[in-house]
Design a protein around this motif. Structure first.
Motif, short mmCIF file in Angstrom:
data_model
loop_
_atom_site.label_atom_id
_atom_site.label_comp_id
_atom_site.label_asym_id
_atom_site.label_seq_id
_atom_site.Cartn_x
_atom_site.Cartn_y
_atom_site.Cartn_z
N SER A 7 0.18 -1.19 0.07
CA SER A 7 -0.67 0.34 0.00
C SER A 7 1.10 1.48 0.14
N LEU A 8 1.83 1.59 0.57
CA LEU A 8 2.72 2.57 0.30
C LEU A 8 3.26 2.76 -0.73
N ILE A 9 3.77 1.52 -1.30
CA ILE A 9 4.21 1.74 -2.57
C ILE A 9 3.16 2.33 -3.72
N VAL A 10 1.97 2.08 -3.81
CA VAL A 10 0.38 2.77 -3.96
C VAL A 10 0.33 4.51 -4.00
N ASP A 11 0.76 4.40 -2.66
CA ASP A 11 0.62 5.49 -1.57
C ASP A 11 -1.06 5.67 -1.26
N GLY A 12 -1.39 4.37 -0.53
CA GLY A 12 -2.67 3.89 -0.21
C GLY A 12 -1.86 4.29 1.15
N VAL A 13 -1.15 4.42 2.02
CA VAL A 13 -1.82 4.81 3.50
C VAL A 13 -1.29 6.32 4.03
N THR A 14 -2.39 5.77 5.02
CA THR A 14 -3.05 7.49 5.70
C THR A 14 -2.09 7.25 7.00
N LYS A 15 -1.03 8.09 7.62
CA LYS A 15 -0.30 7.73 8.58
C LYS A 15 -0.56 9.44 10.15
N GLY A 16 -1.43 8.66 11.41
CA GLY A 16 -1.18 9.18 11.44
C GLY A 16 -2.67 9.50 12.42
N LEU A 17 -2.90 9.41 13.77
CA LEU A 17 -4.26 9.70 13.95
C LEU A 17 -5.32 10.69 13.69
N ARG A 18 -4.63 11.89 13.41
CA ARG A 18 -5.73 12.73 12.52
C ARG A 18 -6.01 12.63 11.44
N GLU A 19 -4.62 12.06 10.64
CA GLU A 19 -5.16 12.04 9.12
C GLU A 19 -6.21 11.06 9.03
N SER A 20 -6.06 9.77 10.22
CA SER A 20 -6.26 8.41 9.89
C SER A 20 -8.17 8.40 9.72
N VAL A 21 -8.51 9.46 11.09
CA VAL A 21 -9.46 9.63 11.50
C VAL A 21 -10.55 10.52 10.15
N LYS A 22 -10.00 11.36 9.61
CA LYS A 22 -10.54 12.03 8.75
C LYS A 22 -10.42 11.06 7.67
N LYS A 23 -9.51 10.38 7.41
CA LYS A 23 -10.23 8.93 6.44
C LYS A 23 -11.44 8.35 6.27
#
Length: 157
Positions: free
Chosen positions: A47-63
């Protein structure tokens, strides 16, 4: 001579096209079964290769709130227990699969929040409490293992 060469080229192209269109979807076979954590690590890497991972609490909660997530990974070793309750509630409410791991540093390493030295070892690993996958990238054995885990957990309930 040029006419015969072009016929040979066309014949080879048509033969190759028939071979590639007749192939079935590859099935993955393993020598030994992959456990869930190894499968999660490989899936996060893909998923990191295709930029499909969101890291961190704030950005993850938004997703999670926008329902753009397919999988959520939560570290249980967070200092604030309200973080765990919030992420669990959002995943339950929106029907998003959740996997818990024990260490936030391990999750930080898996999602790329570290430096890699010359030998390939992770250095200066940053803790990550939550990560969300929105794009898995290519299909793999690891993704099948994770999907089977969730199918079995739904069947058990």
């Amino acid at each position: 001579i040029t006419l015969s060469v072009s016929y040979v080229f066309i014949f080879l192209f048509v033969s190759f096209t028939k071979l590639t269109t007749q192939q079935k979807r590859p099935t993955f076979k393993m020598a030994e079964p992959m456990d869930l954590m190894d499968a999660l690590r490989e899936t996060l890497k893909n998923s990191l290769i295709v930029d499909g991972v969101t890291k961190g609490l704030r950005e993850s909660v938004k997703k999670l709130d926008k329902r753009e997530a397919s999988l959520c990974v939560l570290a249980e070793s967070t200092d604030e227990k309200n973080i765990v309750k919030l992420v669990e509630a959002l995943c339950r409410e929106h029907g998003i699969n959740l996997i818990k791991i024990d260490d936030a540093k391990k999750l930080g390493e898996w999602v790329g929040l570290c430096k890699i030295d010359k030998e390939g070892n992770a250095r200066k690993v940053v803790r990550c409490s939550c990560a969300v996958v929105s794009n898995f990238g290519r299909e793999s054995i690891a993704l099948e293992v994770i999907n089977d885990h969730f199918k079995r957990s739904v069947a058990a309930e």
